[in-house]
Design an enzyme around this catalytic site. Sequence first.
Site, PDB file in Angstrom:
ATOM      1  N   TYR A 196       0.746  -1.231  -0.046  1.00 54.83           N
ATOM      2  CA  TYR A 196       0.179  -0.151  -0.393  1.00 54.83           C
ATOM      3  C   TYR A 196       1.085   1.041  -0.119  1.00 54.83           C
ATOM      4  O   TYR A 196       0.422   2.309  -0.292  1.00 54.83           O
ATOM      5  CB  TYR A 196      -0.792   0.122   1.382  1.00 54.83           C
ATOM      6  N   LYS A 205      -3.042   8.804   2.598  1.00 51.83           N
ATOM      7  CA  LYS A 205      -4.854   8.396   3.321  1.00 51.83           C
ATOM      8  C   LYS A 205      -4.358   8.856   4.777  1.00 51.83           C
ATOM      9  O   LYS A 205      -5.586   9.081   5.345  1.00 51.83           O
ATOM     10  CB  LYS A 205      -5.417   6.728   3.486  1.00 51.83           C
TER      11      LYS A 205
HETATM   12  N1  LIG Z   1     -11.147  -0.889  -3.702  1.00 47.46           N
HETATM   13  C1  LIG Z   1     -11.153  -1.130  -2.332  1.00 47.46           C
HETATM   14  O1  LIG Z   1     -10.518  -1.753  -1.762  1.00 47.46           O
HETATM   15  C2  LIG Z   1     -10.604   0.381  -1.626  1.00 47.46           C
HETATM   16  C3  LIG Z   1     -10.281   0.298  -0.032  1.00 47.46           C
HETATM   17  C4  LIG Z   1     -10.344   1.739   0.787  1.00 47.46           C
HETATM   18  C5  LIG Z   1     -10.494   2.746   0.264  1.00 47.46           C
HETATM   19  N2  LIG Z   1     -10.733   2.494  -1.419  1.00 47.46           N
HETATM   20  C6  LIG Z   1     -10.485   3.837  -1.979  1.00 47.46           C
HETATM   21  O2  LIG Z   1     -11.720   4.326  -2.311  1.00 47.46           O
HETATM   22  C7  LIG Z   1     -11.829   5.704  -3.665  1.00 47.46           C
HETATM   23  C8  LIG Z   1     -12.956   4.583  -4.874  1.00 47.46           C
HETATM   24  O3  LIG Z   1     -11.411   3.608  -5.098  1.00 47.46           O
HETATM   25  P1  LIG Z   1     -12.044   2.261  -5.975  1.00 47.46           P
HETATM   26  O4  LIG Z   1     -11.645   1.267  -5.085  1.00 47.46           O
HETATM   27  O5  LIG Z   1     -14.032   2.546  -5.680  1.00 47.46           O
HETATM   28  O6  LIG Z   1     -11.724   2.528  -7.156  1.00 47.46           O
HETATM   29  P2  LIG Z   1     -11.782   3.566  -8.583  1.00 47.46           P
HETATM   30  O7  LIG Z   1     -10.343   2.778  -9.489  1.00 47.46           O
HETATM   31  O8  LIG Z   1     -13.471   2.504  -9.455  1.00 47.46           O
HETATM   32  O9  LIG Z   1     -11.858   5.198  -8.868  1.00 47.46           O
HETATM   33  C9  LIG Z   1     -10.891   5.826  -8.604  1.00 47.46           C
HETATM   34  C10 LIG Z   1     -11.271   6.767  -9.176  1.00 47.46           C
HETATM   35  O10 LIG Z   1      -9.944   7.717  -9.042  1.00 47.46           O
HETATM   36  C11 LIG Z   1     -10.503   8.906  -9.963  1.00 47.46           C
HETATM   37  N3  LIG Z   1      -9.217   9.041 -10.347  1.00 47.46           N
HETATM   38  C12 LIG Z   1      -8.018   9.206 -10.208  1.00 47.46           C
HETATM   39  N4  LIG Z   1      -7.203   9.906 -10.713  1.00 47.46           N
HETATM   40  C13 LIG Z   1      -8.173  10.992 -10.757  1.00 47.46           C
HETATM   41  C14 LIG Z   1      -7.600  12.018 -11.238  1.00 47.46           C
HETATM   42  N5  LIG Z   1      -7.104  12.787 -11.392  1.00 47.46           N
HETATM   43  N6  LIG Z   1      -8.655  13.327 -10.983  1.00 47.46           N
HETATM   44  C15 LIG Z   1     -10.091  12.988 -11.127  1.00 47.46           C
HETATM   45  N7  LIG Z   1     -10.635  11.373 -10.481  1.00 47.46           N
HETATM   46  C16 LIG Z   1      -9.730  10.460 -10.250  1.00 47.46           C
HETATM   47  C17 LIG Z   1     -11.057   7.479 -11.266  1.00 47.46           C
HETATM   48  O11 LIG Z   1     -11.391   8.207 -11.824  1.00 47.46           O
HETATM   49  C18 LIG Z   1     -11.436   6.681 -10.612  1.00 47.46           C
HETATM   50  O12 LIG Z   1     -12.948   6.945 -11.076  1.00 47.46           O
HETATM   51  C19 LIG Z   1     -10.442   5.431  -3.916  1.00 47.46           C
HETATM   52  O13 LIG Z   1     -10.260   6.850  -2.735  1.00 47.46           O
HETATM   53  C20 LIG Z   1      -9.818   4.353  -3.050  1.00 47.46           C
HETATM   54  O14 LIG Z   1      -8.341   4.362  -2.086  1.00 47.46           O
HETATM   55  C21 LIG Z   1     -10.971   1.665  -2.102  1.00 47.46           C
END
Ligand SMILES: NC(=O)c1ccc[n+]([C@@H]2O[C@H](COP(=O)([O-])OP(=O)(O)OC[C@H]3O[C@@H](n4cnc5c(N)ncnc54)[C@H](O)[C@@H]3O)[C@@H](O)[C@H]2O)c1
Length: 263
Positions: free
Chosen positions: A159, A166
């Site tokens: 990570y 984060k």
């Molecule tokens: N998937 C997991 O296991 C998990 C767990 C905890 C937290 N998260 C967090 O959840 C959130 C959503 O992620 P996800 O897992 O749904 O993946 P995802 O890839 O579906 O979503 C990530 C989003 O970030 C956007 N993004 C990246 N760079 C960008 C930029 N410069 N401008 C605008 N948008 C941008 C992408 O277009 C995408 O829509 C993130 O913050 C991620 O860290 C995910």
Amino acid sequence: MLLKGKQALIMGVANQRSIAWGIASAFHREGATLAFTYQGERLKENLDALLDTIGGHATFPTFPCDVQNDEQVQAVFAGLQDRWGRLDAVAHCIAFATREDLARPFPEISRSGYALALDISAYSLIPVARHAAPLLAAAGGGSIFSMTYNAVNRVVPGYNVMAVAKAALETEVRYLASELGPRQIRVNAISAGAIKTLASSAVKGISKLRDLTEQTAPLRRNVTQEEVGDVAVFLASDLSRAVTGNTIFVDSGMHLMGIAQEQ
Ligand SMILES: NC(=O)c1ccc[n+]([C@@H]2O[C@H](COP(=O)([O-])OP(=O)(O)OC[C@H]3O[C@@H](n4cnc5c(N)ncnc54)[C@H](O)[C@@H]3O)[C@@H](O)[C@H]2O)c1
């Protein structure tokens, strides 16, 4: 219909696996009026196809928004000001780090990769909150929330630079909650368990993490986008009107565990 009459902006739908789409689906089910941002034209096609499954893309305001572009961030909220005049909730579901900076040993993280990950994944919440605040205040207050992961408090190999981002994001949530609170604007984070998405596929060992959750978490199972969406409904609704500055874990209780349990 917990969100009937609420107007919400969803940032971060990339495809149907996105946590943001789980949130959007739950908000739609609960009667919210929705607007969306998308990162670029390729993702707009995905977003439009998804919106067609919940009533047709032409019915939802959508805005291009790369969060590294200040003008685009500002234009989103100017557009919502013109269109709606007020806003009740903002879901910030955005993060990015290069695969290289996630994969390399922690002492090898590059300066540029660190800056990029922090800029997109953490700093972006600040201008979003700044521009959203007048619209939320116009509604008499509202809710901003972002997505985090418990690699902040525990070391999760793989990570790396995102854990640092984060940590910054969670601190921002507390400072924003403190300063926006007098306008009745709540700011919280949801700390989700590991879910398979486009972003998480860049984290080496995500499948192992999910296996470990099934074996170790108090609930002995992984969480879904829908379950995160349901907690987001709570955060956007009046039910959470006294909740601010929190990180709410939606992770089957995994954050409690120090070592793997006996089966
Ligand atoms: N998937 C997991 O296991 C998990 C767990 C905890 C937290 N998260 C967090 O959840 C959130 C959503 O992620 P996800 O897992 O749904 O993946 P995802 O890839 O579906 O979503 C990530 C989003 O970030 C956007 N993004 C990246 N760079 C960008 C930029 N410069 N401008 C605008 N948008 C941008 C992408 O277009 C995408 O829509 C993130 O913050 C991620 O860290 C995910």
